[in-house]
Write a protein that holds these residues in place. Structure first.
Motif, PDB file in Angstrom:
ATOM      1  N   ASP A 103      34.012  50.371  29.645  1.00 38.58           N
ATOM      2  CA  ASP A 103      33.050  49.906  28.649  1.00 38.58           C
ATOM      3  C   ASP A 103      33.613  50.079  27.238  1.00 38.58           C
ATOM      4  O   ASP A 103      33.496  49.192  26.396  1.00 38.58           O
ATOM      5  CB  ASP A 103      31.737  50.666  28.812  1.00 38.58           C
ATOM      6  CG  ASP A 103      30.618  50.077  27.980  1.00 38.58           C
ATOM      7  OD1 ASP A 103      30.542  48.838  27.879  1.00 38.58           O
ATOM      8  OD2 ASP A 103      29.828  50.856  27.429  1.00 38.58           O
ATOM      9  N   LEU A 106      36.324  47.477  26.705  1.00 39.87           N
ATOM     10  CA  LEU A 106      35.708  46.166  26.495  1.00 39.87           C
ATOM     11  C   LEU A 106      35.086  46.074  25.105  1.00 39.87           C
ATOM     12  O   LEU A 106      35.192  45.049  24.435  1.00 39.87           O
ATOM     13  CB  LEU A 106      34.628  45.905  27.547  1.00 39.87           C
ATOM     14  CG  LEU A 106      35.092  45.385  28.893  1.00 39.87           C
ATOM     15  CD1 LEU A 106      33.979  45.461  29.913  1.00 39.87           C
ATOM     16  CD2 LEU A 106      35.611  43.964  28.768  1.00 39.87           C
ATOM     17  N   ARG A 114      35.537  39.239  24.590  1.00 37.47           N
ATOM     18  CA  ARG A 114      34.683  40.045  25.467  1.00 37.47           C
ATOM     19  C   ARG A 114      33.666  39.161  26.188  1.00 37.47           C
ATOM     20  O   ARG A 114      33.436  39.309  27.388  1.00 37.47           O
ATOM     21  CB  ARG A 114      33.968  41.119  24.645  1.00 37.47           C
ATOM     22  CG  ARG A 114      33.134  42.048  25.485  1.00 37.47           C
ATOM     23  CD  ARG A 114      32.540  43.181  24.698  1.00 37.47           C
ATOM     24  NE  ARG A 114      32.274  42.801  23.331  1.00 37.47           N
ATOM     25  CZ  ARG A 114      31.624  43.517  22.457  1.00 37.47           C
ATOM     26  NH1 ARG A 114      31.171  44.688  22.788  1.00 37.47           N
ATOM     27  NH2 ARG A 114      31.412  43.094  21.233  1.00 37.47           N
ATOM     28  N   LEU A 118      33.509  38.821  30.255  1.00 38.27           N
ATOM     29  CA  LEU A 118      32.291  39.223  30.964  1.00 38.27           C
ATOM     30  C   LEU A 118      31.723  38.082  31.803  1.00 38.27           C
ATOM     31  O   LEU A 118      31.311  38.291  32.945  1.00 38.27           O
ATOM     32  CB  LEU A 118      31.245  39.726  29.978  1.00 38.27           C
ATOM     33  CG  LEU A 118      31.584  41.043  29.289  1.00 38.27           C
ATOM     34  CD1 LEU A 118      30.592  41.330  28.164  1.00 38.27           C
ATOM     35  CD2 LEU A 118      31.620  42.188  30.283  1.00 38.27           C
ATOM     36  N   LEU A 152      42.826  43.977  26.941  1.00 36.64           N
ATOM     37  CA  LEU A 152      42.119  44.951  27.767  1.00 36.64           C
ATOM     38  C   LEU A 152      43.109  45.802  28.563  1.00 36.64           C
ATOM     39  O   LEU A 152      42.989  47.025  28.622  1.00 36.64           O
ATOM     40  CB  LEU A 152      41.149  44.235  28.707  1.00 36.64           C
ATOM     41  CG  LEU A 152      40.200  45.101  29.517  1.00 36.64           C
ATOM     42  CD1 LEU A 152      39.336  45.962  28.608  1.00 36.64           C
ATOM     43  CD2 LEU A 152      39.321  44.215  30.395  1.00 36.64           C
TER      44      LEU A 152
END
Length: 173
Positions: A103, A106, A114, A118, A152
């Motif tokens: 989390d 992200l 993001r 997602l 990421l």
């Protein structure tokens, strides 16, 4: 005017809307974003093209609501681009550490990357649906997804987010 089938389709989309909202704004504000999304969808139900999938339409509403929230005083949206890192959303008490690490990584990604990650990875939406939900071309979805995944990976590996794994060159004099 909505039908019982419309209501069933909307209810089937709620878990995905909740997941996406939690990832965008954190658990503390997610339910508010979902409620605002559903309320706006019911108000504008005549704009949904029957026969099409409701899911991308609902995610588009949520995306637009989230962008509207970011436009509130204190954040100049005109200055946001694919490389702008937003503050991490608030975390719910007791959230597990492993999920917390992902989390946090992200949350450090630029919002545009993001959102795409997602929707593709968490919600398993096809690129075309992501493009429709965010109002961007499919090529932009693929580009943001690639750059976002690279950043990421770097963040989770402890490398600087802009590194991308490329070797650095030293200037030798």
């Amino acid at each position: 005017m909505s039908t019982p089938e419309d209501s069933r389709q909307l209810q089937a989309c709620l878990p995905g809307l909740r997941r996406y909202a939690r990832a965008l704004v954190g658990a503390v504000h997610a339910d508010d974003l979902v409620q605002d999304t559903v309320e706006r969808a019911w108000r504008k139900f005549d704009q949904w093209q029957r026969g099409g999938e409701m899911r991308p339409w609902l995610f588009s509403i949520m995306h637009n609501l989230h962008v509207d929230q970011l436009r509130r005083p204190g954040l100049d949206l005109q200055e946001l681009d694919d490389d702008t890192v937003l503050p991490a959303p608030e975390r719910a008490p007791g959230q597990s550490i492993a999920i917390g690490e992902m989390d946090a990584a992200l949350a450090r990604l630029p919002l545009a990357q993001r959102e795409v990650i997602l929707l593709v990875a968490l919600e398993q939406m096809p690129y075309e649906h992501v493009a429709a939900a965010l109002g961007i071309p499919v090529g932009t979805v693929m580009s943001r997804l690639s750059r976002g995944r690279d950043k990421l990976r770097a963040l989770l590996d402890g490398r600087p987010a802009g590194d991308g794994g490329a070797p650095t060159l030293k200037v030798v004099k």
